[in-house]
Design a protein around this motif. Structure first.
Motif, PDB file in Angstrom:
ATOM      1  N   UNK A  34      10.433  88.939 -23.995  1.00 28.07           N
ATOM      2  CA  UNK A  34      10.671  88.835 -25.427  1.00 28.07           C
ATOM      3  C   UNK A  34       9.428  89.201 -26.217  1.00 28.07           C
ATOM      4  N   UNK A  35       9.602  89.362 -27.518  1.00 36.14           N
ATOM      5  CA  UNK A  35       8.483  89.750 -28.368  1.00 36.14           C
ATOM      6  C   UNK A  35       7.536  88.581 -28.576  1.00 36.14           C
ATOM      7  N   UNK A  36       6.309  88.905 -28.943  1.00 31.91           N
ATOM      8  CA  UNK A  36       5.291  87.899 -29.181  1.00 31.91           C
ATOM      9  C   UNK A  36       5.103  87.631 -30.670  1.00 31.91           C
ATOM     10  N   UNK A  37       5.649  88.502 -31.507  1.00 33.82           N
ATOM     11  CA  UNK A  37       5.085  88.599 -32.846  1.00 33.82           C
ATOM     12  C   UNK A  37       6.017  88.216 -33.984  1.00 33.82           C
ATOM     13  N   UNK A  38       7.178  87.674 -33.658  1.00 26.64           N
ATOM     14  CA  UNK A  38       8.087  87.228 -34.711  1.00 26.64           C
ATOM     15  C   UNK A  38       8.338  88.303 -35.760  1.00 26.64           C
ATOM     16  N   UNK A  39       8.587  89.516 -35.302  1.00 22.96           N
ATOM     17  CA  UNK A  39       8.925  90.588 -36.226  1.00 22.96           C
ATOM     18  C   UNK A  39       7.751  91.418 -36.693  1.00 22.96           C
ATOM     19  N   UNK A  40       6.532  91.009 -36.379  1.00 22.82           N
ATOM     20  CA  UNK A  40       5.379  91.818 -36.786  1.00 22.82           C
ATOM     21  C   UNK A  40       5.412  93.142 -36.047  1.00 22.82           C
ATOM     22  N   UNK A  41       5.066  94.228 -36.745  1.00 25.47           N
ATOM     23  CA  UNK A  41       5.081  95.532 -36.093  1.00 25.47           C
ATOM     24  C   UNK A  41       3.692  96.110 -35.916  1.00 25.47           C
ATOM     25  N   UNK A  42       2.648  95.371 -36.310  1.00 24.72           N
ATOM     26  CA  UNK A  42       1.297  95.901 -36.159  1.00 24.72           C
ATOM     27  C   UNK A  42       0.760  95.661 -34.760  1.00 24.72           C
ATOM     28  N   UNK A  43       1.198  94.577 -34.123  1.00 24.45           N
ATOM     29  CA  UNK A  43       0.757  94.282 -32.764  1.00 24.45           C
ATOM     30  C   UNK A  43       1.948  93.783 -31.966  1.00 24.45           C
ATOM     31  N   UNK A  44       2.190  94.408 -30.833  1.00 29.43           N
ATOM     32  CA  UNK A  44       3.249  93.921 -29.965  1.00 29.43           C
ATOM     33  C   UNK A  44       2.739  92.857 -29.015  1.00 29.43           C
ATOM     34  N   UNK A  45       1.481  92.981 -28.644  1.00 28.06           N
ATOM     35  CA  UNK A  45       0.896  92.050 -27.687  1.00 28.06           C
ATOM     36  C   UNK A  45      -0.499  91.665 -28.160  1.00 28.06           C
ATOM     37  N   UNK A  46      -0.925  90.475 -27.782  1.00 32.83           N
ATOM     38  CA  UNK A  46      -2.303  90.092 -28.112  1.00 32.83           C
ATOM     39  C   UNK A  46      -3.287  90.999 -27.384  1.00 32.83           C
ATOM     40  N   UNK A  47      -4.480  91.057 -27.911  1.00 38.13           N
ATOM     41  CA  UNK A  47      -5.564  91.760 -27.242  1.00 38.13           C
ATOM     42  C   UNK A  47      -6.837  90.920 -27.368  1.00 38.13           C
ATOM     43  N   UNK A  48      -7.162  90.234 -26.262  1.00 40.34           N
ATOM     44  CA  UNK A  48      -8.389  89.451 -26.246  1.00 40.34           C
ATOM     45  C   UNK A  48      -9.609  90.346 -26.085  1.00 40.34           C
ATOM     46  N   UNK A  49      -9.434  91.454 -25.392  1.00 38.84           N
ATOM     47  CA  UNK A  49     -10.568  92.347 -25.148  1.00 38.84           C
ATOM     48  C   UNK A  49     -10.827  93.211 -26.373  1.00 38.84           C
ATOM     49  N   UNK A  50     -12.047  93.695 -26.439  1.00 35.20           N
ATOM     50  CA  UNK A  50     -12.466  94.543 -27.540  1.00 35.20           C
ATOM     51  C   UNK A  50     -12.701  95.965 -27.030  1.00 35.20           C
ATOM     52  N   UNK A  51     -12.654  96.944 -27.927  1.00 32.46           N
ATOM     53  CA  UNK A  51     -13.055  98.293 -27.511  1.00 32.46           C
ATOM     54  C   UNK A  51     -14.532  98.296 -27.124  1.00 32.46           C
ATOM     55  N   UNK A  52     -14.881  99.104 -26.155  1.00 35.62           N
ATOM     56  CA  UNK A  52     -16.280  99.173 -25.719  1.00 35.62           C
ATOM     57  C   UNK A  52     -17.175  99.646 -26.852  1.00 35.62           C
ATOM     58  N   UNK A  53     -16.594 100.294 -27.844  1.00 34.18           N
ATOM     59  CA  UNK A  53     -17.385 100.707 -29.010  1.00 34.18           C
ATOM     60  C   UNK A  53     -18.034  99.516 -29.709  1.00 34.18           C
ATOM     61  N   UNK A  54     -17.492  98.303 -29.501  1.00 34.81           N
ATOM     62  CA  UNK A  54     -18.030  97.114 -30.159  1.00 34.81           C
ATOM     63  C   UNK A  54     -18.942  96.301 -29.245  1.00 34.81           C
ATOM     64  N   UNK A  55     -19.276  96.838 -28.094  1.00 36.56           N
ATOM     65  CA  UNK A  55     -20.168  96.148 -27.166  1.00 36.56           C
ATOM     66  C   UNK A  55     -21.565  96.023 -27.762  1.00 36.56           C
TER      67      UNK A  55
END
Length: 1395
Positions: A140-161
């Motif tokens: 099932x979906x995580x976001x209660x209808x939100x369309x900006x994020x389907x899944x959480x993302x705990x990790x960051x892009x390496x660009x922000x390291x």
């Protein structure tokens, strides 16, 4: 006392833990009778917190009722009630209902997502839900209808390291997760590096094709009949990693969460006999791990499979087999980290009850699996830890400055793995200031340590030794008589659930004289991805142990079952696959495996996988168990085909030493790494995964791995006086922001403080870019690039020109000063990349140049500009690379590189390739804040240069680069659109440059742009010549007075050429023009705008000879204003010819003149080659000026517009074909017209874009009478009067008037208007006429005609030698110019003026 620990007593009754998060929530089952239904109905008088004995009694009776009992026709259950029940029950009720927790009613009507991300309520499920259709069991979906994020993302892009952290954690399984969570809770800044990608429930593959895409295999493929061969393939960051080895193979998981994503969830602590073995350190033998098992249990919340849930056939069969083997008393349910209730877990992440899919081995998508991702890592994230995926750690070295360690890793993101040679050669790194925790898993951690040892990190020679497969064995009871239902199904039937992978165990670890004889047998499930292939493998596998006493009937039934599965699929209930039991055995092997590096690749070798007699005993036991239920024992394919076992529990490699010295192990009892054979350890280097376990456990190991990690982290924190915060989390909103941030300590030293502030500013800017793109749900584009070349380290090479770069490249090549970068470019919003004037992308990667101290260098958050307009060169686009980079010694430098794509690439494919693949590089010292303004294209000039050179793309690297181009986006359509948009933009720009002569003409703009230096005159004078013609003269007062004395103010008179005016000297489009230069040198400057310049009267058939009268009138005005002191004159082109005419014929008294500075010509005009060709054509039959006069009149304008006449439009198009060298081609219509009538007036590279774009504003036109005179003078080579007489003026009599006047002649070597012979003839005539005269001549390389005054760098290339000559004549030989301390001085010593 009963001799049991508190932990054991608390957990001997699993029912205690079952009530922690509310009443259990079984999967869909057949409808219940009315008694069961009455539980769900609110009763009068029952409220939250009340008690009701009748309700409790009914609930107890319900638990005794066999699941599957349905409402019969004789029951009191009405159809309406049954419908209501089925519509409000199940794993995830869709309608209003109430649930029980003890005697508490909880509303569950809003709970609809597997982990409840973003939820702020704690909700539990109904006691006994009703069956639902298969759709209810899907992820099932995580976001209660939100369309900006389907899944959480705990990790960051390496660009922000960040460049450094207090703590770096390698890996994210149980060991890494524990370290990340606990260290983050101490307030330390924590970085987690994970090789795999981040995936959440709902993203794990289910089918065979998707699963195969996630497969990575490596190691030494060595079946018993082959010598062995190193192999590697698949996706190196894929979830499923198959490691081939000699004697045994291993399967591990890559991903945020490590192997917890695909394990069987069995929480089984090691037995006391195993922990008491001598292989363990004394501290653990004496203390045990009960305290730490409890800590892990508190987080992971393991429970047994609930009795209230449907009985699982595979567990029932295993129990039956145990009883038939006489081991019924050894059978029990396992504690597992599968959720059977709704609600938040121990760290605040909302979970869902299990759908009983049996998909554990490939990832459970229903949100019920308690992995480290949803526990330890989510907790670490909430407490400020930063996680980065696709980062394969290669080795660890001590920091050069002695502060902590540097962790080197290969970043697989942005398709960098396509560059296989560079991936592991050009490594990125992060600085761990205090500690590194290795939790990458037994094999990966051991590999890292081996490579670190080879790189110079001291450690015990025992690294890589004493590894074990934990005695793992895998086998199948194929086609038994019982229904097993062990084939995993992503959407199982609610009437036939598979169950968790493992729910039962035959635990035979206790009661042996030798603890090595202990073992466990567990049932399992086969994930859906393998179900369609498994039967073929089982039928074809050699060495099968078939039932011995089957008769014809049994054999026929078995054959029918096999064919049923073949034709009706693996889920045919009566088929062989649905009657196949999976056996998983964990026992004790010989711990003789070892890991070594061969060609820098790990080679796993199990010298003694297990004790032979013990293996035979276990196989015999499995054979009997299978025969009891009428099946065929089949070994796993690895064993049957290769003579090898496969383990999912590799352990050891960095084992704890039993005597706490490096002689017997790699780490001490706290996981600290030894520096050698003694007891000394590396401060802050701790191993927290299975590699520290010194012996096989004979049980599922993750509980012990996590317990040991808890113990090691606690010991480290105690040694550093760090306190682990035990504050409970609220319900986590994983789509939001963390609740806590690490305590970042501000450095005391100013330099370090500025460094930290600059990094934070860089990260904040990058984060804003990324978040803005996410907020817009924008699609992005990225690619990876490798360039190499030679860069010469020399602080004296400061010029920014092609010759300097080429010289540096040659010298660097001769000295072997090679350089290379491996950079990934990412634009997070493709539309912004294309539409923004800077066309920006973000750079991340490495730069290597051994000649520069500090190499290799780390590149973070650099700036890439794609086909950015070069404001300093007309018609030129640059691809620029600007970034700060940090060396391994902490040194920070700045890299600036640019590719030049100009008109020279037009219709020249090889030149286009060279231009787009050649990078001109300058390395400079870093100056704090130099890159804050991203729009400042000259920021790189702020630091002193230390090296220059050229880098290029090799053809092979370019082909690989093309394969790295990847679109990002939330859907396939967005990705496709992003790719198409980017490629169309790139192609459009490339074609427009390649086909520049054929591209649309550039017409003058309506609004003026690029005005950076509006140099307004101090006074304006009306000038009336002797013939009554009016013109104008402008005056600028000096901005600096030498020695602060008005007597030192001197007058100079500047004369522009034909068709132009004072603006060529007061050019507003360059920051430092001639007027600025001479007024700051203490001169009052007068400039004439004569009748043949850019004036309204220029069309009245006036000539250079007529204009001499205007010049005389101007000189008279100056003498009238400032006395009869002689005046120094600077004249350009036809203004110089007009001035010569006036002096030679006596109109202008020579006694008024102090000296003359002649630009390009004086009295002997000689046309350049192109203009001479026009004259020769006119002498023949092609009289262009007459033809033009007949059609368009006597005036030729240098300006035009799209609304011009058809004749002018035709001429504009025809002038595209006007012969020019390729590098001088452009599509500016006004530039074409100017070149046509006068010849090319500049080297395009010397103008900036603003000047070239607005060239029509600085040019007027020419009348045909003037043009005829100019052509005649240039052809004959001397000045003359007007027609029809055309009298020659450079006679000896006239030359005598010039006696005693110092004359300085200069011209551009590339002048296409006039030949250098023009100044040469004059110089020779003067020298021949006056042997003692003061005459000088200079030819300036790299310049043409007007660019000597209008060029962007004329302030440093031309003006100085003119001023020196003026100073010499006006102020005397002893005068020395002192640079005024003004804005121009700051610009000259800064970066604003350089181009």
């Amino acid at each position: 006392m009963d001799g049991k620990s508190d932990y054991q007593r608390r957990n001997q009754n699993p029912g205690v833990l079952l009530q922690v998060n509310g009443v259990l929530s079984p999967p869909p089952t057949p409808a219940l009778n009315n008694d069961a239904m009455s539980i769900l109905e609110p009763r009068p008088g029952l409220s939250n917190g009340s008690t009701n004995n009748n309700l409790t009694d009914t609930a107890a009776s319900l638990r005794q009722r066999r699941p599957g009992t349905s409402c019969s026709s004789s029951s009191n259950c009405s159809s309406d009630e049954a419908f209501s029940s089925s519509s409000t029950s199940g794993l995830n009720p869709k309608g209003p209902s109430s649930t029980l927790s003890g005697t508490t009613m909880v509303d569950d009507r809003k709970h609809s997502n597997p982990l409840g991300i973003g939820r702020q309520e704690s909700i539990t499920s109904p006691v006994e839900p009703m069956p639902q259709n298969r759709a209810a069991n899907k992820p099932r979906n995580y976001t209660d209808g939100r369309n900006d994020k389907k899944f959480p993302r705990l990790s960051k892009p390496v660009e922000l390291l960040r460049g450094s952290y207090d703590v770096v954690v390698i890996g994210s399984g149980y060991g890494g997760g524990v370290a990340a969570s606990r260290m983050a809770r101490t307030g330390q800044s924590v970085c987690v590096l994970e090789r795999g990608r981040e995936k959440w429930p709902g993203e794990y593959p289910t089918g065979a094709v998707d699963s195969f895409k996630e497969l990575h295999y490596s190691g030494q493929f060595a079946p018993h009949f082959l010598k062995g061969k190193l192999v590697e393939g698949g996706d190196p960051t894929g979830m499923y990693h198959m490691i081939f080895g000699k004697g045994q193979n291993a399967v591990v998981c890559n991903g945020l969460g490590g192997t917890s994503l695909i394990n069987a969830n069995v929480f089984m602590e090691a037995d006391r006999d195993t922990l008491a073995m001598k292989a363990w350190p004394e501290e653990i033998r004496n203390e045990g791990l009960d305290k730490y098992y409890q800590k892990v249990s508190d987080v992971l919340e393991p429970v047994e499979y609930p009795n209230e849930w449907p009985e699982l056939p595979k567990t029932k069969v295993l129990k039956k087999q145990a009883e038939l083997l006489g081991l019924g008393h050894k059978f029990k349910k396992v504690k597992q980290t599968t959720r059977f209730t709704n609600g938040p877990n121990s760290v605040g992440v909302e979970m869902s009850p299990s759908n009983l899919t049996g998909q554990d081995a490939t990832g459970v998508n229903d949100g019920s699996k308690t992995t480290t991702l949803v526990t330890y890592l989510a907790d670490a994230w909430n407490w400020g830890a930063e996680m980065f995926c696709e980062c394969e750690v290669r080795y660890i070295l001590k920091d050069e400055k002695g502060e902590g360690y540097r962790v080197f890793f290969a970043w697989h993101g942005r398709n960098r793995g396509i560059f296989k040679t560079n991936l592991h050669r050009d490594l990125m790194w992060v600085h761990a200031k205090k500690a590194v925790f290795l939790g990458a898993g037994s094999i990966a951690t051991t590999e890292i340590l081996l490579r670190s040892k080879a790189m110079g990190l001291a450690m015990s020679d025992m690294v890589g030794q004493n590894m074990s497969g934990n005695g793992d064995m895998l086998a199948f009871g194929y086609n038994v008589d019982e229904h097993v239902n062990g084939m995993g199904n992503p959407v199982p039937s609610p009437y036939n659930p598979v169950g968790p992978c493992i729910t039962g165990v035959i635990d035979c670890r206790e009661g042996h004289e030798n603890p090595l004889d202990g073992f466990v047998i567990e049932e399992g499930s086969v994930p859906h991805a393998l179900t369609h292939f498994l039967q073929i493998m089982l039928d074809m596998m050699p060495g099968k142990q078939e039932p011995k006493n089957d008769g014809i009937i049994q054999k026929t039934q078995a054959a029918l079952a096999r064919y049923g599965s073949y034709f009706l699929g693996p889920y045919f209930k009566k088929g062989a696959m649905e009657k196949t039991q999976v056996y998983l055995i964990m026992s004790h092997d010989s711990n003789q495996a070892m890991l070594t590096l061969k060609d820098d690749k790990p080679v796993l070798e199990f010298l003694g996988v297990a004790r032979g007699h013990h293996v035979k005993k276990l196989n015999s036991l499995l054979e009997r168990a299978t025969e009891f239920v009428g099946g065929t024992l089949v070994q796993n394919p690895f064993y049957g085909l290769m003579g090898q076992q496969v383990t999912v529990h590799p352990i050891g490699g960095a084992c704890m030493a039993h005597d706490n010295t490096g002689r017997t192990g790699v780490t001490n009892h706290a996981g600290q790494l030894f520096t050698g054979k003694g007891s000394e350890v590396h401060e802050g280097l701790v191993v927290t995964d299975a590699s520290v376990i010194p012996t096989a456990l004979g049980a599922n190991p993750f509980a012990t791995i996590a317990a040991l990690a808890e113990r090691s982290v606690e010991r480290y924190c105690n040694s550093k006086n760090l306190i682990i915060n035990v504050e409970k989390n609220g319900i986590l909103d994983l789509l939001g922001e963390p609740a806590h941030a690490p305590r970042r300590r501000r450095p005391r030293q100013r330099r370090e403080k500025l460094k930290v502030e600059e990094e934070q500013e860089s990260i904040s800017s990058a984060k804003q870019v990324i978040q803005a793109a996410l907020g817009l749900n924008a699609a992005g584009i990225g690619f990876t690039e490798v360039m190499s070349g030679f860069i010469h380290h020399d602080r004296n090479m400061v010029e920014d020109n092609q010759e300097t770069y080429e010289l540096a490249h040659r010298v660097g090549k001769s000295l072997c000063e090679s350089a290379r970068f491996f950079l990934s470019v990412q634009a997070f919003n493709t539309k912004e990349l294309i539409n923004h004037s800077q066309h920006r992308g973000m750079l991340t990667g490495t730069f290597v140049c051994p000649a520069i101290a500090g190499s290799p260098f780390m590149v973070q958050r650099g700036e890439f500009n794609l086909f950015i307009l070069n404001s300093k060169a007309p018609g030129t686009r640059n691809l620029t690379y600007d970034f700060d980079m940090t060396g391994v010694n902490g040194r920070k430098l700045h890299f600036h590189g640019y590719k030049v794509v100009d008109s020279s690439v037009a219709l020249a494919p090889f030149q286009f390739w060279k231009a787009t693949t050649t990078l001109y590089v300058t390395i400079s010292e870093h100056v704090p804040g130099m890159c804050i303004d991203l729009d400042d294209e000259d920021a790189w000039r702020k630091g002193p240069p230390i090296a220059k050179g050229i880098m290029q793309i090799q053809a092979a690297d370019f082909l690989q680069q093309i394969n790295t181009v990847t679109a990002t986006g939330s859907s396939f359509l967005k990705k496709a659109l992003s790719a198409v948009t980017f490629m169309s933009y790139f192609t459009r720009k490339s074609v427009s440059l390649f086909l520049a002569p054929l591209s649309s003409l550039q017409y003058p703009t309506q609004t003026f742009s690029g005005c950076v230096n509006d140099t307004l005159p101090n006074a304006s004078y009306d000038i009336v010549a002797d013939d009554g013609v009016k013109s104008r003269m402008y005056m600028w007062e000096p901005t600096h007075v030498p020695h602060v004395s008005s007597a030192n103010i001197k007058n100079i008179f500047m004369i522009p050429g034909a068709s132009v005016d004072h603006q060529i000297f007061a050019l507003p489009t360059i920051r430092f023009n001639a007027i600025n230069y001479f007024t700051r040198a203490g001169y009052r400057v007068f400039v004439s705008v004569h009748r043949i310049g850019q004036t309204m009267i220029a069309g009245n058939d006036y000539t250079t000879y007529d204009a001499r009268l205007d010049l005389k009138a101007c000189l008279s005005k100056i003498r009238q204003l400032h006395g009869e002191e002689k005046i120094y004159c600077i004249a350009h082109c036809m203004g110089s010819v007009a001035f010569a005419s006036g002096l030679l014929d006596g109109t202008i008294p020579a006694s008024w003149i102090l000296g003359i500075n002649c630009s390009q010509v004086f009295m002997n005009p000689v046309w350049g080659t192109a203009n001479m060709a026009k004259v020769m054509a006119r002498a023949g039959s092609l009289n262009l000026d007459k033809l033009y006069s007949a059609v368009c009149g006597s005036w030729f304008s240098c300006s035009t517009s799209p609304a011009d006449t058809y004749v002018q439009k035709f001429l504009n198009q025809a002038l595209r074909l006007y012969p020019q060298s390729r590098k001088e081609m452009c599509n500016n219509a006004a530039c074409h017209r100017t070149s046509f009538v006068f010849g090319r007036c500049w080297n395009h590279r010397n103008l900036n874009e603003a000047t070239h774009r607005q060239i029509d504003r600085f040019f007027g036109g020419v009348n045909m009478r003037l043009l005829n005179l100019l052509m005649k003078m240039g052809y004959e080579g001397h000045v003359m009067t007007n027609g029809p007489m055309y009298e020659r003026l450079d006679t000896k009599e006239n030359l005598a008037r010039l006696k005693g006047i110092p004359i300085f002649l200069w011209c551009g070597r590339d002048n296409s208007v006039l030949s250098a012979e023009a100044t040469e003839r004059t110089y020779e005539k003067l020298c021949d006429m006056f042997e003692d005269g003061d005459y000088r001549r200079k030819v300036v390389p790299g310049y043409g005609h007007l660019d000597g005054w209008m060029g962007r760098n004329a302030w440093k290339d031309i003006y100085p030698f003119i001023r020196e000559e003026v100073d010499r004549v006006v102020r005397g030989d002893g005068y020395k110019f002192e640079e005024p301390d003004d804005e121009f001085r700051k610009m000259m010593h800064g970066v604003e003026l350089y181009g």
